[in-house]
Enzyme design. Structure first.
Site, short mmCIF file in Angstrom:
data_model
loop_
_atom_site.label_atom_id
_atom_site.label_comp_id
_atom_site.label_asym_id
_atom_site.label_seq_id
_atom_site.Cartn_x
_atom_site.Cartn_y
_atom_site.Cartn_z
N HIS A 198 43.93 44.97 44.17
CA HIS A 198 42.49 44.91 44.42
C HIS A 198 41.78 43.90 43.53
O HIS A 198 40.74 43.37 43.91
CB HIS A 198 41.85 46.29 44.23
CG HIS A 198 42.03 47.18 45.40
ND1 HIS A 198 43.15 47.96 45.56
CD2 HIS A 198 41.27 47.40 46.50
CE1 HIS A 198 43.05 48.64 46.70
NE2 HIS A 198 41.92 48.32 47.28
N GLY A 199 42.32 43.66 42.35
CA GLY A 199 41.65 42.70 41.49
C GLY A 199 42.45 42.46 40.23
O GLY A 199 43.15 43.36 39.74
#
Lengths: 496, 332
Positions: free
Chosen positions: A330-331
């Site tokens: 996600h990041g």
């Protein structure tokens, strides 16, 4: 190009759809597919033309490897095919690693070692996390002989099809390419327009009205936490809950728009959200939230790691590793890793609880409304807490916010915040009680692999009637009004 | 399927019609605290200006004028009635000018001190502040606007406005406005429209510290070029004032002193703009180069002086204005 931008709605989409329908009407199916691929590249390149080379090159490399590594391709021994697969995986993961994680790993290394390696700041190409997963899945399936003999055009369509290119749903070749081989896909059916535009309008409403409406209560609270300002308990909870709804409506709105757009072209995409905040356990939450990612992580990470085949401890390790990597997907930041780790821990606790609970008690609990309510409340609370890490700029601001939420206010806040409670009550009703988009459209099978019909919503399920038109017309007005109030904002999931 | 799409169209039109009717029904009722404050400022300032029966000085601009100039001091020192007509830079230039025209009389002096953002903004830009102001307290202006701006204002109105006629009602709203006026006159405003609540001990130090490293970038716009809409509006104002024997001056706004606006390109931008004023026949009383203030004299924004800063800026303006004002009023 954003789905809710004027240029997309009144320029790109009508042109793309019109020419596609024209070509399909004169039975130029391949030309119609080629047109979609071309326009999908225009859609992608509109953001940054330089990255067109990346996606086109990546399609070429993956198709070329994928069409040579199947057991029936006969291009070499099993070892050669295996090495080609590894090369393909390394290529995809290398691109993802370079563009998404290089800065993160170098910064982390510098922080730990005290050194100061410099690295050129790289701009993350839109959607790279999504289309990389699709290509990896394709390579693995090709190696296992689970792909057909696809043409380059079909493969390029599967990867670039613009509704799902930037932020999913993460589609598999087996979900898209067989639809392209079916002539019915290219046939004009008015119901596709009705269903597609309705889902698109609902998605646009979720994004522009519900998600953007929630966003105004989120930023000030999380910014205040970064500044280290004292916050009241109510403000901290309000910000965390507002983000919980913002993210859901933003991402599920985007998924709805993608599903609706695809349906305009006769293509069905897989379901991505199934009212996740109604889940009564974390396991159920992950069956309802970002379903296509969960499926990918299960099939291509959790199961290859051994899944639940080697005892409880290995199973829990696999769950934790899968969720940690899911968080990192996600990041590129420690807050995302922690969010993933937290969900891994939740899943372990959930599975352990199921394992130790006597079967008879479990079955009587599953029928008890009170137990279901308690399960729902606990699940929702756990999810909200984890979202604080997901949204926070750093670990210290996340800790500050959580300490306020659970430990009480640390003093008078210097920041004046609007009260979010009326708004949260309204969006909460939509999230908890309203039918989900595919429940509402369930008579017309809006998605691939739909969940079972929920009979309680059948009475209000969508039909192309005048009265349903009136209701959607009201939503369209509320969306229209937002164009006067706010500039379009980017989708949160574009960052992932 | 045609019935379905017909339903969508009708549903849209019905919703738009109901929304429009409810917003129009709420015209003249302030919705938020901010709307009420702005309406009260205008009420106090217009009342003050209209109560003056002889030539006067009008200080016009956004909140840099409201916070940073003292009409009462100018009046006391020069012996000429003076009104602080500074309000809010969220209101478009066309609106500020039109409202000023309503209170200016033959023989007046107009001191213009516009925030720099005006130079590159559309003349009639609909901002939430402007929308709130017009819908809350200036229905006649609303009806004079073009249909596109009216639609923008109606559809951008916050949903809470729809309920105002039912939740507050007109007579109750008028009573609330009276209470606001009394409260503001007691604590925040003097009779000439000067803000008096910007006490130095209440300045927002963290905000000012944050602003100190900022960068406005006005000079990167085409605002200083002669064809910018702002200059057209100033040109028209010059013609309008000349016809009525009104003398127009320009005074640079107060700005927080920081590196960005001190850079050579910024200085060039400011002096180019000042030359434009002079070319249009608007005498420049104070220049930007002399109007940068340290954080200790600011209140809570890039433009807002505290009372001590306002006293200093007013003194500089009086020094520059006195000879010209006396000559003008002697002539008239």
């Amino acid at each position: 190009m954003l789905f809710h931008s004027i240029i997309f709605l009144f320029g790109f989409l009508p042109l793309t759809w019109g020419v596609f329908r024209l070509l399909a009407a004169v039975h130029r199916e391949r030309a119609a597919m080629g047109w979609i691929v071309l326009m999908s590249l225009v859609f992608y390149g509109y953001w940054n033309p330089a990255y067109l080379l990346l996606i086109i090159g990546s399609i070429g490399v993956n198709y070329s490897i994928g069409s040579r590594i199947g057991p029936a391709d006969g291009v070499g021994s099993a070892a050669v095919r295996r090495w080609l697969l590894y090369a393909g995986l390394a290529f995809n993961l290398g691109l993802l690693g370079y563009y998404k994680y290089a800065n993160f790993f170098i910064d982390s290394f510098n922080a730990v070692s005290g050194l100061s390696f410099n690295f050129t700041h790289v701009i993350l190409p839109l959607g790279i996390s999504f289309f990389t997963f699709q290509k990896i899945a394709y390579l693995i399936d090709a190696y296992s002989g689970r792909t057909g003999r696809y043409t380059l055009l079909e493969y390029a369509f599967f990867v670039t099809f613009f509704p799902q290119l930037i932020a999913g749903p993460i589609v598999q070749h087996s979900q898209i390419i067989p639809q392209l081989e079916d002539p019915k896909t290219f046939r004009f059916r008015p119901i596709d327009i009705g269903v597609g535009l309705t889902i698109f309008a609902i998605g646009l409403f979720k994004k522009m009205v519900l998600a953007d409406g929630s966003a105004i209560y989120v930023g000030p609270v999380f910014d205040a936490a970064v500044q280290g300002h004292a916050l009241s308990v109510g403000a901290a909870w309000g910000g965390a809950l507002a983000y919980t709804f913002q993210l859901y409506f933003d991402f599920s709105g985007y998924s709805d728009m993608a599903i609706g757009l695809a349906r305009l072209f006769g293509i069905k995409l897989p379901i991505n959200f199934d009212a996740p905040y109604r889940a009564t356990s974390i396991v159920e939450f992950w069956r309802r939230w970002h379903i296509t990612l969960s499926r990918f992580l299960r099939n291509f990470l959790y199961i290859p790691l051994g899944g639940n085949r080697h005892g409880i401890l290995i199973r829990y390790r696999n769950l934790l590793v899968t969720m940690l990597l899911g968080g990192l997907w996600h990041g590129a930041g420690w807050t995302f890793v922690l969010w993933g780790g937290l969900h891994g821990a939740y899943l372990i606790v959930n599975h352990a609880f199921d394992a130790i609970l006597p079967r008879r008690l479990a079955s009587s609990l599953s029928g008890s409304s009170l137990a279901r309510l308690a399960g729902w409340a606990l699940t929702f609370l756990a999810v909200v807490v984890a979202w604080v890490f997901f949204r926070a700029r750093d670990l210290s601001s996340a800790s500050h916010l959580l300490a306020t939420m659970f430990g009480g206010s640390s003093g008078a806040s210097p920041v004046t915040l609007d009260s979010p409670w009326l708004w949260l009550a309204a969006v909460g009703v939509v999230a908890f009680a309203f039918p989900s988009t595919h429940d509402y459209l369930s008579r017309f099978t809006p998605v691939l692999d739909p969940p079972p019909e929920r009979s309680r919503y059948m009475g209000i399920a969508w039909q192309p009637t005048f009265f349903h038109g009136l209701a959607i017309g009201l939503l369209v007005f509320l969306i229209f009004r937002k164009y006067f109030v706010l500039q379009p904002t980017e989708f949160l999931y574009f960052n992932f | 399927m045609l019935r379905y799409f017909g339903g969508i169209l009708l549903g849209f039109l019905i919703a738009a019609g109901i929304w429009t009717a409810l917003v129009l029904d709420s015209l003249g009722i302030p919705g938020s605290h901010g709307d009420r404050v702005l309406s009260t400022w205008y009420r106090v300032k217009v009342d003050a200006a209209r109560a003056i029966k002889r030539p006067k000085i009008v200080l016009l601009g956004g909140s840099n004028v409201l916070y940073g100039l003292r009409a009462s001091e100018i009046e006391r020192r020069l012996g000429i009635p003076c009104v602080n007509f500074g309000t809010h830079a969220g209101l478009p230039c066309a609106y500020l000018f039109e409202r000023a025209r309503m209170i200016l009389r033959r023989g007046d002096i107009l001191v213009l001190s516009m925030e720099w953002g005006y130079l590159s903004a559309p003349l009639d830009m609909v901002t939430p502040v402007f929308s709130g102001r017009v819908l809350s307290g200036d229905a006649p202006y609303f009806w004079r606007m073009n249909p596109a701006a009216q639609a923008l204002m109606v559809f951008s109105a916050p949903p809470g406005r729809l309920l105002l006629p039912f939740a507050v009602g007109r007579s109750e709203s008028a009573a609330i406005q009276d209470a606001y006026r009394d409260a503001l006159l007691a604590h925040d405003l003097d009779a000439q429209g000067d803000l008096i609540a910007n006490r130095p001990d209440q300045r927002a130090k963290p905000v000012l510290e944050e602003l100190a490293g900022g960068h406005s970038g006005w000079w990167e716009t085409r605002g200083a070029s002669e064809d910018a809409p702002y200059w057209q509006a100033v040109r028209e104002m010059v013609v309008w004032t000349r016809k009525r024997g009104i003398r127009m001056f320009y005074a640079a706004p107060a700005l927080l002193r920081r590196a960005a606006e001190g850079a050579p390109e910024a200085q060039r931008y400011f002096s180019d703009a000042e030359r434009h004023y002079e070319a249009l026949g608007v005498d420049v009383l104070t220049r930007q180069a002399d109007n940068f203030y340290p954080p200790e004299l600011m209140f809570d924004s890039l433009y807002h002086l505290n009372a001590e800063g306002a006293a200093r800026r007013t003194e500089a303006l009086i020094q520059a204005l006195e000879p010209a004002a006396k000559a003008h009023f002697l002539k008239n």
